[in-house]
Design an enzyme around this catalytic site. Sequence first.
Site: not given
Length: 322
Positions: A80, A102, A132, A170, A228-229, A273
């Site tokens: 993130h 990433c 993030e 993202t 986890s968005s 993920s």
Amino acid sequence: MTSTSERRVLLAKPRGYCAGVDRAVQTVEIALEKYGAPIYVRKQIVHNVHVVKTLEERGAIFVDETEEVPEGAIVIFSAHGVAPVVHEEAAKRNLRTIDATCPLVTKVHKEARRFAAEDYDILLIGHEGHEEVIGTAGEAPERIQLVDGPDDVENVQVRDPEKVAWLSQTTLSVDETMATVAKLRERFPKLVDPPSDDICYATQNRQAAVKRIAAEAQLVIVVGSTNSSNSVRLVEVAKEHGADAAHLVDYADQIDPAWLEGVTTVGVTSGASVPEILVRGVLDWLAERGYDRVEEVEVVPERMRFGLPQELRKDLRAASPA
Ligand code: 0CH
Ligand code: SF4
């Protein structure tokens, strides 16, 4: 009761691991092999309970901050991304860092630095408190303000309405982000767009795929963790695009059999993920209950791959025979 012959599963494709997650998880695995346990990881390498548990069992130690890492040890930064101040803190403690951010998150960091250098006020669309967003905002804290969805647009204050740009996390909902941007543009007609999409290819593709299956499924099961968005967004998108119900589960044993009442078509997908083995667990669970006809619905092929972080590649090259 639905008859067995009617029951089917629509399996979204693409689903599961994106290129950035694959790279980040491999980074921890290879570091464990190469340097031996323990390997420290700042924050969850990716937001998945099973991935974190599996890596812990192999010797990874997940910490919240670099100050928890012993001086001189190796620490991996999660997919993130981190703010520049985190790199500075790690350097002060003589930590050996491997950055598994990433590359598509790094791209957003670069955009933030560029807009800040050009003296723009930057409106970062994202979820408050998400790692993030904290990392990206840390590139230019004095220039960046968070916009957490369309309802937050009215709270934005800028120095010069002629000089405003937007960026985003993202892993957001594509549709909600476009709605936020439209509202921002009403307030700031000169609003400057990012040079390319910040919501990444994997997020966009998984949302496109879940929309397709949700249109035909009464129930959608999304495999993914609650923090986890991108996985949570898949649940929302499924509900908005035709599913009567959509639920997030980490493991098949969290599925409530009552969800299947009157359901002929179950949609299944997973966040970026999520390892495929967990999806297999859900498919097996469904098959045991008569949903054994699985049709994969592919909306777009995916071939993206990223190379390992350079710090790791360098060490791997040094170790390989000439
Ligand atoms: O969806 P989020 O960002 O919460 O993270 P994840 O579940 O670990 O998925 C991978 C995305 C990593 C950064 O874009
Ligand atoms: Fe990279 Fe997108 Fe995966 Fe995040 S979801 S790790 S930005 S590819």
